[in-house]
Design an enzyme around this catalytic site. Structure first.
Site, mmCIF file in Angstrom:
data_model
loop_
_atom_site.group_PDB
_atom_site.id
_atom_site.type_symbol
_atom_site.label_atom_id
_atom_site.label_comp_id
_atom_site.label_asym_id
_atom_site.label_seq_id
_atom_site.Cartn_x
_atom_site.Cartn_y
_atom_site.Cartn_z
ATOM 1 N N HIS A 16 0.825 -1.221 0.162
ATOM 2 C CA HIS A 16 -0.040 0.046 -0.082
ATOM 3 C C HIS A 16 0.740 1.120 -0.069
ATOM 4 O O HIS A 16 1.538 1.251 0.964
ATOM 5 C CB HIS A 16 -0.897 -0.101 1.086
ATOM 6 N N GLU A 197 -7.215 -12.231 5.988
ATOM 7 C CA GLU A 197 -6.121 -11.720 6.841
ATOM 8 C C GLU A 197 -6.615 -12.194 8.549
ATOM 9 O O GLU A 197 -5.937 -12.813 9.155
ATOM 10 C CB GLU A 197 -6.078 -10.449 6.667
HETATM 11 N N1 ADE Z 1 -4.731 -1.341 4.174
HETATM 12 C C1 ADE Z 1 -3.345 -0.911 4.248
HETATM 13 N N2 ADE Z 1 -2.989 -2.357 4.836
HETATM 14 C C2 ADE Z 1 -3.893 -2.976 5.155
HETATM 15 C C3 ADE Z 1 -4.073 -4.743 5.466
HETATM 16 N N3 ADE Z 1 -3.064 -5.172 6.081
HETATM 17 N N4 ADE Z 1 -5.262 -5.077 5.420
HETATM 18 C C4 ADE Z 1 -6.452 -4.400 5.186
HETATM 19 N N5 ADE Z 1 -6.197 -2.961 4.526
HETATM 20 C C5 ADE Z 1 -5.095 -2.377 4.656
HETATM 21 ZN ZN ZN Z 2 -2.715 -5.178 2.413
#
Ligand code: ADE
Ligand code: ZN
Length: 338
Positions: A16, A197
């Site tokens: 990101h 995640e």
């Molecule tokens: N935005 C930035 N990092 C992120 C992550 N690890 N999971 C979800 N959204 C994100």
């Molecule tokens: Zn991410």
């Protein structure tokens, strides 16, 4: 091992750009734009980076992005990341950006994309680093907002390779974004999504079956569902795993507990990436080194993971093949010199 990890040609597929904002640059941009920060020093900022889960990180990450206001700010942010990647032998990057984080506070999408794109263009020329941009929808916002963001981005269609889905996961399932993803596909955009995640395996199924993604970002909770593992292996569906991020956000307690090696041994196409390196304590090399050490990865594992990075990219097959060849050449040369 360290020489192998440092020098091997690498691709980063899960980054990101807002998450590469180092505290030093945050202060510089705050001053440039007259923004008040709730911290008095770079050290204080770093001390604030203690997270208990994804949301505790996102709150700080969205606040930090507030210093990004002008085209040159987005340029400087992206350029700093690319200089770092050049020094780490990263040859190709696919970068996420979150337009809604900026448009919601009055910054135009033109400002955001132009700044990022100009830096990517310069890095292609000066460093030979190739790149693609992936526009992410914030899943805690509505599908209407995602659709409006996509429309606003279409004048820049030629600069965008694909779309993704990020932000707070639990309670915001992929099924909420079916129409936005279908609309993106109508415009020939590639599709990826964060799933598994913190969210359950069901979210990974939805990303595959309802959104039609060609990569899963993170995806580490897949190992809770053996049928899903089989599907990922059979389709050779890439997972863009971010080991240091997973430790910082408490997805796993420590690196020795991470399931990356288990997934690799089961035949899943695993890649290593940095996610938000300024917040999680490391870029690509740090992620490779920490994972190798924590899970006792072999040289063969490292070569396979590096190759998976290129195999899972959106580059044309002939370019992928040439990167795989350059990895083989690098490994051979290393062996001969040691
Ligand atoms: N935005 C930035 N990092 C992120 C992550 N690890 N999971 C979800 N959204 C994100
Ligand atoms: Zn991410």
């Amino acid at each position: 091992m360290e020489k192998l990890i440092k020098g091997i040609p690498k691709a980063e597929l899960h980054l990101h750009i807002e998450g590469s904002l180092e505290p030093e640059l945050m202060f510089e941009l705050a001053e440039r734009n007259g923004v008040e920060l709730p911290y008095s020093s770079v050290e204080e900022v770093r001390q604030a980076y203690q997270f208990s889960d994804l949301q505790s990180f996102l709150d700080i990450y969205y606040a930090g992005a507030g210093v990004l206001q002008q085209t040159e700010d987005f340029y400087d942010l992206t350029w700093a990341y690319l200089e770092r990647m050049h020094s780490e032998h990263v040859r190709h990057v696919e970068i996420f950006f979150d337009p809604q984080t900026h448009t919601d506070r009055g910054i135009s999408i033109n400002t955001v994309i132009t700044g990022i794109y100009n830096a990517l263009d310069d890095a292609r020329e000066q460093f030979g680093i190739t790149s693609f941009l992936i526009l992410c929808f914030l899943r805690h916002l509505s599908e209407e907002s995602a659709l409006a963001t996509l429309e606003a981005a279409l004048p820049f269609r030629d600069w965008i390779e694909g779309i993704g889905l990020d932000s707070s996961e639990v309670g915001f399932p992929p099924e909420n974004f079916e129409r936005a993803f279908a609309r993106a596909a109508e415009n020939g955009l590639r599709k990826v999504a964060h799933a598994g995640e913190e969210g359950p395996p069901e979210y990974i199924w939805q990303a595959l079956d309802l959104l039609g993604v060609s990569r899963i970002d993170h995806g580490v909770r897949c190992t809770e569902d053996q049928k899903l593992v089989q599907r990922l292996v059979q389709k050779q569906m890439p997972l863009t795993v971010c080991p240091l991020s997973n430790i910082k956000l408490r997805v796993f307690d420590k690196m020795a507990d991470h399931n990356l090696k288990k997934m690799l041994d089961q035949g899943i196409r695993v890649t290593i990436n940095s996610d938000d390196p300024a917040y999680f304590g490391g870029y690509m090399i740090d992620n490779f080194l920490a994972t190798q050490k924590g899970l006792n990865l072999s040289e063969q594992d490292i070569v396979e993971i590096a190759k998976n990075g290129f195999r899972s990219s959106f580059l044309p097959q002939d370019i992928i093949d040439s990167h795989l060849k350059s990895i083989d050449e690098f490994v051979l040369q290393q062996r001969n010199s040691s």
